[in-house]
Design a protein around this motif. Structure first.
Motif, short mmCIF file in Angstrom:
data_model
loop_
_atom_site.label_atom_id
_atom_site.label_comp_id
_atom_site.label_asym_id
_atom_site.label_seq_id
_atom_site.Cartn_x
_atom_site.Cartn_y
_atom_site.Cartn_z
N ALA A 1 1.57 3.89 -3.18
CA ALA A 1 1.31 5.32 -3.06
C ALA A 1 2.56 6.12 -3.41
CB ALA A 1 0.83 5.66 -1.65
N ASP B 1 0.09 13.57 -2.99
CA ASP B 1 -0.16 13.70 -1.54
C ASP B 1 -0.52 12.38 -0.88
OD1 ASP B 1 0.31 16.42 -1.69
OD2 ASP B 1 -1.81 16.92 -1.98
N GLU B 2 -0.88 11.39 -1.67
CA GLU B 2 -1.32 10.11 -1.09
C GLU B 2 -0.22 9.46 -0.25
OE1 GLU B 2 -3.29 5.82 -2.30
OE2 GLU B 2 -2.79 7.23 -3.89
N CYS C 1 0.82 -1.22 0.00
CA CYS C 1 0.00 0.00 0.00
C CYS C 1 0.85 1.27 0.00
CB CYS C 1 -0.95 0.00 1.20
SG CYS C 1 -2.05 -1.43 1.24
N GLU D 1 1.48 8.59 7.29
CA GLU D 1 0.82 8.94 8.55
C GLU D 1 0.00 7.77 9.09
OE1 GLU D 1 -1.41 12.62 8.56
OE2 GLU D 1 0.14 13.59 7.36
N GLU D 2 -0.71 7.10 8.20
CA GLU D 2 -1.51 5.94 8.58
C GLU D 2 -0.64 4.83 9.16
OE1 GLU D 2 -5.05 3.97 6.14
OE2 GLU D 2 -3.10 3.56 5.24
N ASP E 1 1.93 10.88 1.71
CA ASP E 1 1.92 11.46 3.06
C ASP E 1 0.83 10.83 3.92
OD1 ASP E 1 4.05 13.17 2.47
OD2 ASP E 1 2.71 14.77 1.80
N ALA E 2 -0.34 10.64 3.34
CA ALA E 2 -1.45 10.03 4.08
C ALA E 2 -1.12 8.59 4.46
CB ALA E 2 -2.73 10.08 3.25
N LYS E 3 -0.51 7.84 3.54
CA LYS E 3 -0.16 6.44 3.82
C LYS E 3 0.92 6.35 4.90
CE LYS E 3 -2.91 4.23 1.05
NZ LYS E 3 -3.95 3.36 1.56
#
Length: 116
Positions: free
Chosen positions: A91, A97-98, A87, A104-105, A100-102
């Motif tokens: 990304a 930007d995806e 995943c 952080e997750e 950064d979200a991954k």
């Protein structure tokens, strides 16, 4: 959020009930092996219930609790590794930007594992 709610949410997410995105997840290729491993862990936990029901010595039960906990932690680490390889790597390859979200997750998941 209570421990029960957190556990339920984690189980629902693990089962895909509220998992973001669509398509195969990082664990999909080894799904049967993961399910087999989880069934084995479930058997360990049921063994704990039996031990309590049969009034087994406390230290023996604690030893089994430790083994069950270690098995779940090992499973979680394997799942995390697969998440990072699939995943998060996907990304990163797509860019934007995806990623950064991954990250952080994944960081939040690691923090939860360390608190456990």
């Amino acid at each position: 959020m209570t421990d029960t709610t957190a556990t339920t949410t984690a189980v629902e997410t693990a089962a895909g009930a509220s998992a973001p995105g669509s398509g195969p997840h990082g664990y999909s290729k080894d799904k049967e092996a993961h399910l087999k491993r989880l069934r084995r862990i479930e058997g360990q936990v049921r063994g704990l219930q039996r031990m309590v029901d049969e009034d087994v010595y406390c230290i023996d039960i604690l030893t089994q609790v430790s083994a069950s906990t270690k098995a779940l932690q090992s499973f979680a680490l394997q799942l995390l590794e697969e998440h990072l390889r699939h995943c998060v790597a996907d990304a990163a390859a797509r860019g934007g930007d995806e990623i950064d979200a991954k990250v952080e997750e994944a960081t939040a998941a690691i923090a939860r594992m360390l608190r456990a």
